[in-house]
Write a protein that holds these residues in place. Structure first.
Motif, PDB file in Angstrom:
ATOM      1  N   UNK A 228     -12.766 -13.853   2.439  1.00 18.86           N
ATOM      2  CA  UNK A 228     -11.202 -13.761   2.533  1.00 18.86           C
ATOM      3  C   UNK A 228     -10.682 -13.103   1.594  1.00 18.86           C
ATOM      4  N   UNK A 229     -11.145 -12.496   0.293  1.00 20.47           N
ATOM      5  CA  UNK A 229     -10.393 -11.400  -0.322  1.00 20.47           C
ATOM      6  C   UNK A 229     -10.474 -10.266   0.151  1.00 20.47           C
ATOM      7  N   UNK A 230     -11.602  -9.954   0.892  1.00 18.27           N
ATOM      8  CA  UNK A 230     -11.704  -8.501   1.637  1.00 18.27           C
ATOM      9  C   UNK A 230     -10.979  -8.585   2.728  1.00 18.27           C
ATOM     10  N   UNK A 231     -10.922  -9.602   3.592  1.00 18.69           N
ATOM     11  CA  UNK A 231     -10.078  -9.804   4.577  1.00 18.69           C
ATOM     12  C   UNK A 231      -8.458  -9.542   4.116  1.00 18.69           C
ATOM     13  N   UNK A 232      -8.014 -10.127   3.301  1.00 19.61           N
ATOM     14  CA  UNK A 232      -6.599  -9.996   2.588  1.00 19.61           C
ATOM     15  C   UNK A 232      -6.538  -8.496   2.095  1.00 19.61           C
ATOM     16  N   UNK A 233      -7.495  -7.797   1.455  1.00 19.59           N
ATOM     17  CA  UNK A 233      -7.152  -6.452   0.941  1.00 19.59           C
ATOM     18  C   UNK A 233      -7.179  -5.612   1.930  1.00 19.59           C
ATOM     19  N   UNK A 234      -7.929  -5.941   3.338  1.00 21.02           N
ATOM     20  CA  UNK A 234      -7.664  -4.852   4.239  1.00 21.02           C
ATOM     21  C   UNK A 234      -6.228  -5.002   5.112  1.00 21.02           C
ATOM     22  N   UNK A 235      -5.751  -6.261   4.892  1.00 22.68           N
ATOM     23  CA  UNK A 235      -4.443  -6.276   5.713  1.00 22.68           C
ATOM     24  C   UNK A 235      -3.437  -5.803   4.918  1.00 22.68           C
ATOM     25  N   UNK A 236      -3.631  -5.446   3.577  1.00 20.77           N
ATOM     26  CA  UNK A 236      -2.418  -5.097   2.863  1.00 20.77           C
ATOM     27  C   UNK A 236      -1.925  -3.773   3.245  1.00 20.77           C
ATOM     28  N   UNK A 237      -0.878  -3.013   2.841  1.00 23.23           N
ATOM     29  CA  UNK A 237      -0.409  -1.825   3.065  1.00 23.23           C
ATOM     30  C   UNK A 237      -1.399  -0.899   2.113  1.00 23.23           C
ATOM     31  N   UNK A 238      -1.766   0.382   2.868  1.00 20.87           N
ATOM     32  CA  UNK A 238      -2.548   1.190   1.719  1.00 20.87           C
ATOM     33  C   UNK A 238      -1.708   1.534   0.688  1.00 20.87           C
ATOM     34  N   UNK A 239      -2.377   1.897  -0.256  1.00 25.02           N
ATOM     35  CA  UNK A 239      -1.821   2.348  -1.643  1.00 25.02           C
ATOM     36  C   UNK A 239      -1.672   3.978  -1.309  1.00 25.02           C
ATOM     37  N   UNK A 240      -0.353   4.400  -1.610  1.00 28.75           N
ATOM     38  CA  UNK A 240      -0.031   5.853  -1.682  1.00 28.75           C
ATOM     39  C   UNK A 240      -0.118   6.354  -3.227  1.00 28.75           C
ATOM     40  N   UNK A 241      -0.680   7.592  -3.235  1.00 29.38           N
ATOM     41  CA  UNK A 241      -0.502   8.004  -4.642  1.00 29.38           C
ATOM     42  C   UNK A 241       0.814   9.134  -4.538  1.00 29.38           C
ATOM     43  N   UNK A 242       1.103   9.438  -5.888  1.00 33.96           N
ATOM     44  CA  UNK A 242       2.108  10.266  -6.185  1.00 33.96           C
ATOM     45  C   UNK A 242       1.772  11.379  -5.316  1.00 33.96           C
ATOM     46  N   UNK A 243       0.570  11.903  -5.018  1.00 33.28           N
ATOM     47  CA  UNK A 243       0.591  13.378  -4.613  1.00 33.28           C
ATOM     48  C   UNK A 243       0.764  12.994  -3.108  1.00 33.28           C
ATOM     49  N   UNK A 244       0.298  12.118  -2.477  1.00 34.92           N
ATOM     50  CA  UNK A 244       0.585  11.658  -1.024  1.00 34.92           C
ATOM     51  C   UNK A 244       2.095  11.588  -0.769  1.00 34.92           C
TER      52      UNK A 244
END
Length: 118
Positions: free
Chosen positions: A99-115
């Motif tokens: 379930x934790x992995x499933x929730x992590x895959x559903x969350x928006x991608x983290x963008x870095x300051x460089x991106x």
């Protein structure tokens, strides 16, 4: 009853717990990859696996408890019962991880300051 299957199940439960607690304490979940469908499938599998474990636990007690007499309870019965509870805890940890992995895959991608600057 042979002892070999009990040893194998106990060893599998121990290895599973070592892997689970190592992952929880030192390995972060992925944040750069996002797949909502895969996340939903993993969350579903996590819940379904615990339902299966709870059903197995219930079946064991419905099947074996009427045959047990309170006067005949011994150390072997207590060990088998505690072994079953330990296996149920292993299944709980497994389903929680899915379930934790499933929730992590559903969350928006983290963008870095460089991106963000590109």
């Amino acid at each position: 009853m042979s002892v070999a299957p009990l040893i194998q199940v106990g060893l599998a439960a121990t290895v599973s717990q070592i892997c689970y607690w190592t992952r929880v304490s030192s390995t972060p979940l992925p944040r750069s990859f996002r797949n909502v469908i895969l996340g939903h499938l993993l969350s579903f599998a996590g819940r379904l696996s615990f339902i299966f474990g709870a059903a197995l636990f219930s079946f064991y007690f419905l099947r074996h408890m009427p045959a047990m007499e309170l006067e005949r309870l011994d150390i072997g019965s207590a060990l088998r019962g505690s072994f079953l509870i330990a296996i149920l805890f292993v299944l709980f940890c497994y389903s929680l991880e899915l379930e934790r992995l499933g929730v992590a895959l559903q969350m928006p991608s983290v963008r870095t300051a460089k991106d963000a600057s590109d």
